[in-house]
Design a protein around this motif. Sequence first.
Motif, PDB file in Angstrom:
ATOM      1  N   UNK A   1       1.029  -1.091  -0.414  1.00 32.44           N
ATOM      2  CA  UNK A   1       0.263  -0.058  -0.245  1.00 32.44           C
ATOM      3  C   UNK A   1       0.628   1.023  -0.491  1.00 32.44           C
ATOM      4  N   UNK A   2       1.954   1.464   0.171  1.00 32.67           N
ATOM      5  CA  UNK A   2       3.056   2.424   0.279  1.00 32.67           C
ATOM      6  C   UNK A   2       3.152   2.906  -0.290  1.00 32.67           C
ATOM      7  N   UNK A   3       3.590   2.037  -1.106  1.00 32.48           N
ATOM      8  CA  UNK A   3       4.025   2.045  -2.546  1.00 32.48           C
ATOM      9  C   UNK A   3       3.483   2.913  -3.419  1.00 32.48           C
ATOM     10  N   UNK A   4       1.768   1.744  -3.739  1.00 36.45           N
ATOM     11  CA  UNK A   4       0.714   2.542  -4.301  1.00 36.45           C
ATOM     12  C   UNK A   4       0.629   3.521  -4.192  1.00 36.45           C
ATOM     13  N   UNK A   5       0.442   4.061  -2.687  1.00 38.46           N
ATOM     14  CA  UNK A   5       0.157   5.281  -2.464  1.00 38.46           C
ATOM     15  C   UNK A   5       1.015   6.711  -3.178  1.00 38.46           C
ATOM     16  N   UNK A   6       2.695   5.978  -3.003  1.00 38.34           N
ATOM     17  CA  UNK A   6       3.530   7.274  -4.343  1.00 38.34           C
ATOM     18  C   UNK A   6       3.123   7.164  -5.390  1.00 38.34           C
ATOM     19  N   UNK A   7       3.106   5.681  -5.653  1.00 35.43           N
ATOM     20  CA  UNK A   7       3.120   5.845  -7.354  1.00 35.43           C
ATOM     21  C   UNK A   7       1.607   6.540  -8.056  1.00 35.43           C
ATOM     22  N   UNK A   8       0.340   6.011  -6.935  1.00 33.59           N
ATOM     23  CA  UNK A   8      -0.984   6.357  -7.510  1.00 33.59           C
ATOM     24  C   UNK A   8      -0.905   8.462  -7.956  1.00 33.59           C
ATOM     25  N   UNK A   9      -0.223   8.719  -6.873  1.00 30.11           N
ATOM     26  CA  UNK A   9      -0.283  10.560  -6.236  1.00 30.11           C
ATOM     27  C   UNK A   9       1.298  10.650  -8.142  1.00 30.11           C
ATOM     28  N   UNK A  10       2.028  10.417  -7.324  1.00 26.30           N
ATOM     29  CA  UNK A  10       3.036  11.045  -8.346  1.00 26.30           C
ATOM     30  C   UNK A  10       3.542  10.415  -9.684  1.00 26.30           C
ATOM     31  N   UNK A  11       3.182   9.149 -10.423  1.00 26.21           N
ATOM     32  CA  UNK A  11       2.849   9.240 -11.537  1.00 26.21           C
ATOM     33  C   UNK A  11       1.823   8.625 -12.360  1.00 26.21           C
ATOM     34  N   UNK A  12       0.750   8.011 -11.299  1.00 23.85           N
ATOM     35  CA  UNK A  12      -0.058   7.725 -12.021  1.00 23.85           C
ATOM     36  C   UNK A  12      -1.420   8.772 -12.164  1.00 23.85           C
ATOM     37  N   UNK A  13      -1.311   9.979 -11.392  1.00 24.07           N
ATOM     38  CA  UNK A  13      -1.654  10.863 -11.296  1.00 24.07           C
ATOM     39  C   UNK A  13      -3.068  10.694 -10.847  1.00 24.07           C
ATOM     40  N   UNK A  14      -3.674   9.994 -10.405  1.00 29.07           N
ATOM     41  CA  UNK A  14      -4.839   9.367  -9.633  1.00 29.07           C
ATOM     42  C   UNK A  14      -6.091  10.436  -9.324  1.00 29.07           C
ATOM     43  N   UNK A  15      -7.347  10.504  -9.676  1.00 32.10           N
ATOM     44  CA  UNK A  15      -8.159  11.612  -9.630  1.00 32.10           C
ATOM     45  C   UNK A  15      -9.133  11.136  -8.174  1.00 32.10           C
ATOM     46  N   UNK A  16      -9.600  10.043  -9.163  1.00 30.78           N
ATOM     47  CA  UNK A  16     -10.701   9.603  -8.074  1.00 30.78           C
ATOM     48  C   UNK A  16     -11.340   8.203  -8.316  1.00 30.78           C
ATOM     49  N   UNK A  17     -11.894   7.168  -7.240  1.00 34.91           N
ATOM     50  CA  UNK A  17     -12.581   5.845  -7.835  1.00 34.91           C
ATOM     51  C   UNK A  17     -13.923   6.446  -7.038  1.00 34.91           C
ATOM     52  N   UNK A  18     -14.378   5.326  -7.928  1.00 32.31           N
ATOM     53  CA  UNK A  18     -15.438   4.939  -7.585  1.00 32.31           C
ATOM     54  C   UNK A  18     -15.783   3.099  -7.467  1.00 32.31           C
TER      55      UNK A  18
END
Length: 222
Positions: free
Chosen positions: A92-109
């Motif tokens: 989860x910690x690695x995924x959290x950083x990647x989703x913000x810094x690289x994947x540009x996560x916006x939202x999820x439903x």
Amino acid sequence: MLGVVAGTCVGYLVQADREPSALPSLSQPSLAQAKGAGPEPLSAAQDRKVKVDGDLRKLLLKKPSGARKGLYTVGTDGWMDLTDYAETFGKPAVAFRTLIAEDEFRRAAATTWREGSTYSVEIRLIQYRQEESDGAAEDAAANEYYWADSAAEDTESWPVPGTGDGMAYVHHKPKSEYGVSVYSAEAHAWRGDIAVEIWISDTKPISRTKVLDLAKRQMERL
């Protein structure tokens, strides 16, 4: 030599006495302008940009008639925040950083339901900003690469109808959960800036038809 020089001088004198040649016109012929009213603007139902920027939860498949709530709660009121979604990964910690810094996560439903006593479905829509990366495509591709590289002989895969590279997977070997053998299937696809993840579990083998039908109907809503 004198003849050549004299001829050249005569040529210059003749050229100097001539009227300058008119240059061709630089203007272009005028084009006839189309008449009549322009095309009508797209309605909110037809304009995909309006649809996907609205309430993302409304794009999720509806629970089938007679289906009950899932055995677990997904996010809050149908929304998964960044932390919720990162928790679904192995790290989860690695995924959290990647989703913000690289994947540009916006939202999820997400939605989940169960039919009968053992058949469960969870569907997630993950939307990305996609300003500098193709987050939705990369989300779907990550799962496809995993199963393409996997040597698991108990997993079959098929393309999801209506998508360029969406894939569905059925795992024929069950896993033991709390002393019960559980079979699983999943589908991963994307359209525009939205990635689709579908997860199915049951104590009985899951058919190819079930997972492909769910995936096809969910993609049609996007």
